[in-house]
Design a protein around this motif. Structure first.
Motif, PDB file in Angstrom:
ATOM      1  N   PHE A   5      22.091  28.318  35.978  1.00 39.00           N
ATOM      2  CA  PHE A   5      23.499  29.459  36.278  1.00 39.00           C
ATOM      3  C   PHE A   5      23.511  30.691  35.487  1.00 39.00           C
ATOM      4  N   ALA A   6      23.949  31.797  36.516  1.00 45.46           N
ATOM      5  CA  ALA A   6      24.133  32.625  35.733  1.00 45.46           C
ATOM      6  C   ALA A   6      25.966  33.534  35.706  1.00 45.46           C
ATOM      7  N   VAL A   7      26.126  33.576  34.756  1.00 50.02           N
ATOM      8  CA  VAL A   7      27.535  33.638  34.842  1.00 50.02           C
ATOM      9  C   VAL A   7      27.004  35.450  34.702  1.00 50.02           C
ATOM     10  N   PHE A   8      27.868  36.521  35.222  1.00 48.41           N
ATOM     11  CA  PHE A   8      27.790  37.811  35.258  1.00 48.41           C
ATOM     12  C   PHE A   8      29.083  38.402  34.980  1.00 48.41           C
ATOM     13  N   GLY A   9      29.597  38.842  33.836  1.00 52.22           N
ATOM     14  CA  GLY A   9      30.929  39.049  32.897  1.00 52.22           C
ATOM     15  C   GLY A   9      32.253  37.880  32.108  1.00 52.22           C
ATOM     16  N   LEU A  10      31.873  38.111  31.506  1.00 49.77           N
ATOM     17  CA  LEU A  10      32.353  37.892  30.195  1.00 49.77           C
ATOM     18  C   LEU A  10      33.669  37.414  29.889  1.00 49.77           C
ATOM     19  N   GLY A  11      34.844  37.693  31.224  1.00 48.03           N
ATOM     20  CA  GLY A  11      36.292  37.376  31.330  1.00 48.03           C
ATOM     21  C   GLY A  11      36.661  36.297  30.641  1.00 48.03           C
ATOM     22  N   ARG A  12      38.212  35.616  30.840  1.00 49.43           N
ATOM     23  CA  ARG A  12      38.195  34.360  30.500  1.00 49.43           C
ATOM     24  C   ARG A  12      37.718  33.602  31.430  1.00 49.43           C
ATOM     25  N   PHE A  13      37.732  34.056  32.737  1.00 46.18           N
ATOM     26  CA  PHE A  13      37.131  33.273  34.121  1.00 46.18           C
ATOM     27  C   PHE A  13      36.028  32.716  33.481  1.00 46.18           C
ATOM     28  N   GLY A  14      34.488  33.832  33.527  1.00 46.89           N
ATOM     29  CA  GLY A  14      33.239  34.018  33.042  1.00 46.89           C
ATOM     30  C   GLY A  14      33.226  33.492  31.720  1.00 46.89           C
ATOM     31  N   VAL A  30      24.022  33.813  30.164  1.00 49.93           N
ATOM     32  CA  VAL A  30      25.881  34.868  30.703  1.00 49.93           C
ATOM     33  C   VAL A  30      24.914  36.212  30.552  1.00 49.93           C
ATOM     34  N   VAL A  31      25.838  36.887  30.734  1.00 48.46           N
ATOM     35  CA  VAL A  31      25.155  38.694  31.210  1.00 48.46           C
ATOM     36  C   VAL A  31      26.840  39.356  30.450  1.00 48.46           C
ATOM     37  N   ASP A  32      27.110  40.293  29.133  1.00 56.98           N
ATOM     38  CA  ASP A  32      27.593  41.365  29.353  1.00 56.98           C
ATOM     39  C   ASP A  32      27.015  42.353  28.895  1.00 56.98           C
ATOM     40  N   VAL A  70      24.242  32.517  40.684  1.00 58.06           N
ATOM     41  CA  VAL A  70      24.744  32.938  40.437  1.00 58.06           C
ATOM     42  C   VAL A  70      26.536  33.585  40.381  1.00 58.06           C
ATOM     43  N   ILE A  71      26.998  33.647  39.033  1.00 60.22           N
ATOM     44  CA  ILE A  71      28.328  33.773  39.366  1.00 60.22           C
ATOM     45  C   ILE A  71      29.354  34.905  38.681  1.00 60.22           C
ATOM     46  N   VAL A  72      29.530  35.554  39.991  1.00 57.35           N
ATOM     47  CA  VAL A  72      29.933  37.188  39.272  1.00 57.35           C
ATOM     48  C   VAL A  72      31.366  36.794  38.940  1.00 57.35           C
ATOM     49  N   ALA A  73      31.495  37.289  37.768  1.00 59.50           N
ATOM     50  CA  ALA A  73      32.787  36.930  37.166  1.00 59.50           C
ATOM     51  C   ALA A  73      33.787  38.208  36.826  1.00 59.50           C
ATOM     52  N   THR A  79      32.613  48.078  41.254  1.00 60.06           N
ATOM     53  CA  THR A  79      31.561  49.017  41.410  1.00 60.06           C
ATOM     54  C   THR A  79      30.347  47.733  40.988  1.00 60.06           C
ATOM     55  N   SER A  80      30.904  46.666  39.439  1.00 63.14           N
ATOM     56  CA  SER A  80      29.642  46.485  39.514  1.00 63.14           C
ATOM     57  C   SER A  80      29.476  44.619  40.016  1.00 63.14           C
ATOM     58  N   SER A  81      30.419  44.306  40.265  1.00 68.28           N
ATOM     59  CA  SER A  81      30.618  43.173  40.763  1.00 68.28           C
ATOM     60  C   SER A  81      29.684  43.059  42.564  1.00 68.28           C
ATOM     61  N   ILE A  82      30.697  44.505  43.062  1.00 69.14           N
ATOM     62  CA  ILE A  82      29.260  44.567  44.310  1.00 69.14           C
ATOM     63  C   ILE A  82      28.099  44.333  43.627  1.00 69.14           C
ATOM     64  N   MET A  83      27.606  45.623  43.051  1.00 69.09           N
ATOM     65  CA  MET A  83      26.109  45.655  42.827  1.00 69.09           C
ATOM     66  C   MET A  83      25.686  44.289  42.241  1.00 69.09           C
TER      67      MET A  83
END
Length: 214
Positions: A5-14, A30-32, A70-73, A79-83
């Motif tokens: 898995f790849a998790v994009f964005g490390l807010g609380r949910f990510g 994880v990517v941020d 891939v989990i876009v979080a 913009t980042s989510s679409i890309m």
């Protein structure tokens, strides 16, 4: 072989998703952009990578071509989510899950290729509301748009009666698939054994039928 898995964005949910997947044995990247967050998580995931997720070249450089999911979080960064969704699908990621903050954003993410769009706040609110509707409900899980899995205590009027007497399928349109007794969940159910107050039932039901249990 474990899923990757790849998790994009490390807010609380990510963060929560990434840590949970890793704890369950998955390979997790994880990517941020936040280096401090990445350092905190680096010992609890497989890879922690700094990247600008609004930049297509940065995303392509992550090497996620062979990642299963891939989990876009980034629910607040359209913009980042679409890309992230577009590039992930373009390079061959088979399944992309995207978090959305509202229906408009969800619709956009579906149009650019997301295989599944989730609304964490909305889903949490619905689960909480359903649990509050009945003192018997312990936990609630969506299976699909129609079906749900419900963990519940026996209703007061069920205690001391067995499943044959209660005829729950006929009376409430539910199917009991397991019973937890003495902290053990068992799929074999003795239909002649009376239910006790401490039992917990694992039930499959159609969502429209939940009102019968309230």
């Amino acid at each position: 072989m474990n899923k990757s898995f790849a998790v994009f964005g490390l807010g609380r949910f990510g963060r929560k998703v990434a840590l949970s997947l890793y704890d369950m044995g998955a390979e997790v990247m994880v990517v941020d952009r936040d280096q401090e967050l990445l350092e905190k998580l680096s010992g609890h995931v497989t890879y922690a990578i700094e990247a600008d997720l609004s930049d297509a070249e940065d995303i392509k450089g992550l090497g996620i071509e062979n990642t299963d999911v891939v989990i876009v979080a980034m629910g607040s960064d359209l913009t980042s989510s679409i890309m992230s969704v577009m590039v992930s699908k373009e390079i061959g990621v088979p399944y992309v899950v995207a978090k959305a903050s509202d229906e408009r954003m969800g619709s956009i993410l579906e149009k650019v290729g997301a295989d599944k769009v989730i609304f964490p706040e909305e889903e949490t609110a619905m689960r909480t509301a359903r649990k509050l509707m009945s003192d018997s409900f312990l936990e609630f899980f969506d299976i699909d748009d129609n079906l749900c899995l419900l963990e519940m205590r026996p209703k007061k009027e069920w205690i001391g009666k067995n499943l044959i007497e209660l005829n729950l399928r006929e009376q409430y349109s539910i199917n009991v698939v397991a019973i937890k007794s003495n902290n053990e969940m068992r799929s074999y159910i003795d239909p002649k054994k009376p239910l006790s107050e401490s039992d917990e039932l694992l039930v499959i039901a159609e969502k429209d039928d939940l009102k019968k249990l309230n």
